[in-house]
Design an enzyme around this catalytic site. Structure first.
Site, mmCIF file in Angstrom:
data_model
loop_
_atom_site.group_PDB
_atom_site.id
_atom_site.type_symbol
_atom_site.label_atom_id
_atom_site.label_comp_id
_atom_site.label_asym_id
_atom_site.label_seq_id
_atom_site.Cartn_x
_atom_site.Cartn_y
_atom_site.Cartn_z
ATOM 1 N N TRP A 9 0.852 -1.259 -0.010
ATOM 2 C CA TRP A 9 -0.150 0.128 -0.126
ATOM 3 C C TRP A 9 0.785 1.344 -0.108
ATOM 4 C CZ3 TRP A 9 -4.493 -0.703 4.057
ATOM 5 C CH2 TRP A 9 -5.450 -1.448 3.777
ATOM 6 N N HIS A 102 13.305 -2.008 0.083
ATOM 7 C CA HIS A 102 12.337 -1.519 -1.039
ATOM 8 C C HIS A 102 13.186 -0.084 -1.643
ATOM 9 C CE1 HIS A 102 9.530 0.543 -3.440
ATOM 10 N NE2 HIS A 102 8.436 -0.673 -3.532
ATOM 11 N N GLU A 104 12.444 2.380 -2.722
ATOM 12 C CA GLU A 104 12.032 4.133 -2.070
ATOM 13 C C GLU A 104 12.769 4.223 -0.897
ATOM 14 O OE1 GLU A 104 7.784 3.215 -2.416
ATOM 15 O OE2 GLU A 104 7.959 3.403 -4.603
ATOM 16 N N GLY A 238 2.175 -2.533 -6.191
ATOM 17 C CA GLY A 238 1.746 -1.149 -5.599
ATOM 18 C C GLY A 238 0.386 -0.761 -6.051
ATOM 19 N N GLY A 239 0.188 0.284 -6.894
ATOM 20 C CA GLY A 239 -0.935 0.949 -7.129
ATOM 21 C C GLY A 239 -2.214 -0.151 -7.306
#
Ligand code: 13P
Length: 256
Positions: A9, A102, A104, A238-239
């Site tokens: 999420w 991750h 990110e 993800g999305g």
């Protein structure tokens, strides 16, 4: 091998929104019980909310159809590490999976290969399955360094974790495919997965247990062709994990 579909999420959600999403996902799973594993990796404040759905998703043998996952964990056991959450704390909250490394976090929080390896170790020590993310940037791919980069990232995790490496899940997430709508083609992804499989084989005779997920703009339309590849054992989504119909379509594409 039983596939795994894990939603990431990221930093999204609101209690009301989550309820609508989880209600729809749970209804879909009950209607058609999945043969693959399904997890959602959510922000810490939503653990208790998801825990309730995990409990309600139990099948007749008591196994949850929907498992709770986290998005990060501390490399440390306990102590003066303000803001961090230990693996043992996640375990107390019935967390089954945790995403580590991750891109990110590597990119915005300076996480190194060694820190990712240490976080993997902390998760394994607490009995939580780490989903270890690796992947090259666009510049690295264009320079022809994809193989070298992913092998270096995985080697650090193997070196620190020894034979326990058979208990991890690997997620190949090319950075250029994350949140961009650009997906690695099934052939491009398969080629990297085969390299990773060979690397795991050299590290443990239990290599066949290690799931290698693909992540990066996987969606309802492209999931089936990616998941049909011999070395793609699931997805880190993800999305599309924020939309129940899309997430359920991907789960349906992961049936063995
Ligand atoms: P998207 O599916 O939104 O591209 O994100 C992939 C990802 O980073 C999952 O961890």
């Amino acid at each position: 091998m039983k596939k795994l579909i894990a939603g990431n999420w990221k930093m999204n959600g609101k209690f009301g929104q989550n309820t609508a999403l989880l209600d729809a996902v749970l209804a879909g799973l009950k209607e058609k019980p999945p043969t693959c594993g399904v997890a959602v990796c959510v922000p810490f404040p939503y653990f208790v909310q998801v825990q309730d759905y995990q409990d309600r998703s139990r099948d007749e043998s008591g196994n949850p159809m929907l498992s709770l996952g986290a998005q990060d964990v501390s490399a440390h056991e306990a102590g003066a590490y303000t803001g961090e959450v230990a693996a043992s704390m996640l375990k107390e909250l019935t967390v089954s999976y945790v995403i580590v490394g991750h891109s990110e976090r590597r990119q915005y929080h300076g996480e190194t290969d060694q820190l990712v390896a240490d976080k993997t170790k902390a998760a394994l020590a607490a009995g939580i399955t780490p989903i270890v993310c690796i992947g090259e940037t666009l510049a690295e791919r264009e320079a022809g360094h994809t193989e070298e980069v992913v092998k270096r990232q995985l080697a650090a995790v193997i070196h620190t974790n020894g034979h326990c490496i058979s208990e991890i899940v690997v997620a190949y997430e090319p950075v250029w495919a994350i949140g961009t709508g650009k997906t690695a083609s099934p052939q491009e992804a398969q080629a990297v997965h085969a390299v990773l499989r060979a690397q795991l084989k050299a590290a443990t005779d239990q290599f066949a247990r290690v799931k290698i997920l693909y992540g990066g703009s996987m969606n309802a339309a492209n999931a089936a062709s990616l998941l049909a590849q011999p070395d793609i054992d699931g997805g880190l989504i993800g999305g599309a994990s924020l939309k129940a119909p899309d997430f359920l379509t991907i789960i349906a594409a992961a049936q063995n």
